[in-house]
Enzyme design. Structure first.
Site, PDB file in Angstrom:
ATOM      1  N   HIS A 313       0.844  -1.190   0.000  1.00  0.00           N
ATOM      2  CA  HIS A 313       0.000   0.000   0.000  1.00  0.00           C
ATOM      3  C   HIS A 313       0.876   1.236   0.000  1.00  0.00           C
ATOM      4  CE1 HIS A 313      -3.196   2.772   1.102  1.00  0.00           C
ATOM      5  NE2 HIS A 313      -4.013   1.843   0.675  1.00  0.00           N
ATOM      6  N   ASP A 371      -7.954  -5.683   0.435  1.00  0.00           N
ATOM      7  CA  ASP A 371      -8.435  -6.543  -0.647  1.00  0.00           C
ATOM      8  C   ASP A 371      -7.988  -7.984  -0.522  1.00  0.00           C
ATOM      9  OD1 ASP A 371      -9.870  -4.599  -1.951  1.00  0.00           O
ATOM     10  OD2 ASP A 371      -8.094  -3.802  -2.942  1.00  0.00           O
TER      11      ASP A 371
END
Ligand code: CMC
Length: 436
Positions: A313, A371
């Protein structure tokens, strides 16, 4: 924002005079150096592709501490919101800044509920799509098309229009996502049923048919609601920045949100949930847990182009707090459905464990993101893989619209217009075609 006592001084090695730049402090998080007058003062731009060090706006909605792995909506930790509130309360919080009391919640939910139906013409618009169109292609079209149906809420400079557009978008997204699904399945659309909860209504529109009612299982409705809460906002991510940039031209809210949907589709952003599940299926097909080593080797080989989807991320350099909550939900859902031995979940856990111990991932601070587990939960609920990103879009709509409305209300807002470092040809004359 508050002006700091500290000033930043920019000096140049060529003897040009130093430039003092103001520094501002937010309530928490890094200070910012104000470079708005830099071009006027120096004739230079700053260079920051991908916005690695650039705050494009001030915002009071969502705060992330990437090193700590902390996510706050309007100051409230995501863990508390996910366990003590529902999505309607979260929407109210993001849009208006405060959690509602019981009466306020009822009023807000009622308001949303009154807008769940879409114009009957929308179904004819859907018919223009191939049955095998990707749901995100359909959603990009449908959301943009809302501006052709709701002319009384398209003036972004009118606060009443913005308010009605916000409620309409939150209310109609589940209806549109379910319609996209029903269209691809060749089943009749199910109209919204307003005595159900937001998540319950969505699941009924997805799974009921005119010949058979859908009996929502409470734990699955709760899981869906949690997916919505966890995806509701995430400060200035790519799709939110797209919505802000698009809206900064004064376009209508439906068009701006359609731009967000289009941006979210990419596999580096919202499309990662679909890509992650497809990755797990691939490893499963090739032999499952025994093939993890080989897969990790490919990921580490920069020439392979293979990434561990659902990992890494831009902001989190620690475990994404949403991933923890999603993993918890995943266990709860699988246990409830008697799927605790689900091979895909076991594979995901084994892959995560190996990656978290591997030097490549440790040194780059790559952890699971939201996710990683959301696909497994959605698959268990019965949602087809190609619809995962559309559900992310549904949930993120409230964040997009809250951020858009915040921008329009900000006296410092201007049309977004990045600069560039030009590296192309300098001025030249056209050679006649016969001589080229
Ligand atoms: N698998 C393998 N290597 C990775 C991964 C990954 N998933 N993510 C980052 N890296 C490597 C990358 O190759 C780079 O290595 P090096 O320094 O040797 O060149 C290093 O880690 C830093 O990565 P980056 O690409 O510079 O980081 P970024 O901030 O530009 O990208 C990201 C962030 C999310 C796009 C990226 O981590 C990624 O592509 N992850 C997989 C897709 C994914 O799961 N996306 C969902 C994000 S969370 C949901 C959302 O908000 O949409």
């Amino acid at each position: 924002m508050k002006l700091s006592d500290t000033k930043a001084t920019l000096s140049f090695s060529n003897g040009s005079p130093n430039v003092d730049l103001p520094v501002y402090q937010g309530s928490v998080g890094p200070d910012v150096i104000d470079i708005r007058k830099l071009y006027a003062q120096t004739g230079m731009f700053t260079y920051d592709p991908g916005f690695m060090s650039t705050a494009a706006c001030q915002s009071a909605i969502t705060f992330i501490d990437g090193d700590k792995g902390e996510l706050l909506y309007r100051g409230y930790p995501i863990e508390q919101l996910a366990t003590q509130c529902d999505f309607m309360e979260t929407c109210h919080l993001l849009l208006y800044g405060e959690l509602p009391n019981a009466e306020g919640k009822q009023k807000f939910s009622r308001n949303v509920t009154m807008h769940t139906m879409v114009n009957e013409q929308m179904q004819f618009f859907l018919r223009g799509f191939r049955r095998d169109a990707h749901p995100m292609a359909i959603m990009t079209g449908l959301v943009g098309a809302l501006s052709a149906f709701y002319h009384d809420s398209t003036d972004i400079n009118n606060p009443e229009h913005r308010e009605v557009a916000a409620i309409r978008l939150i209310a109609k997204m589940p209806t549109l996502v379910a319609m996209a699904y029903k269209y691809s399945a060749g089943q009749p659309y199910m109209y919204p049923q307003n005595d159900l909860s937001y998540a319950g209504n969505f699941m009924r529109m997805m799974f009921a048919t005119p010949c058979e009612e859908y009996q929502p299982i409470e734990v699955l409705v709760r899981a869906m609601d949690r997916i919505f809460i966890l995806h509701a906002d995430h400060e200035q991510n790519a799709s939110t920045s797209t919505v802000r940039l698009c809206g900064s031209s004064g376009t209508n809210p439906f068009a701006a949100i359609a731009a967000g949907v289009a941006c979210l589709w990419g596999p580096a952003h919202g499309g990662a949930n679909e890509a992650c599940l497809n990755m797990l299926y691939d490893i499963q097909r090739q032999g499952g847990v025994d093939k993890i080593g080989e897969f990790i080797k490919q990921v580490k080989d920069k020439n392979s182009g293979v990434k561990l989807m659902g990992f890494g991320h831009r902001v989190y350099k620690n475990y994404d707090p949403r991933a923890k909550l999603m993993q918890e939900t995943c266990k709860e859902v699988l246990d409830n459905l008697g799927l605790h031995n689900d091979p895909l979940f076991k594979l995901a856990m084994a892959l995560e464990k190996i990656a978290l111990e591997d030097e490549y991932f440790v040194s780059r601070k790559l952890y699971p993101n939201v996710d990683y587990y959301s696909g497994i939960v959605q698959r268990a609920i019965g949602i087809p893989v190609s619809l995962f990103t559309a559900i992310f879009a549904l949930a993120r709509t409230v964040g997009w619209i809250a951020q858009l409305n915040e921008m329009i209300g900000d006296p410092e807002y201007k049309i977004g217009r990045p600069r560039q470092l030009f590296t192309g040809s300098t001025k030249r004359d056209i050679v006649p075609i016969s001589k080229r």
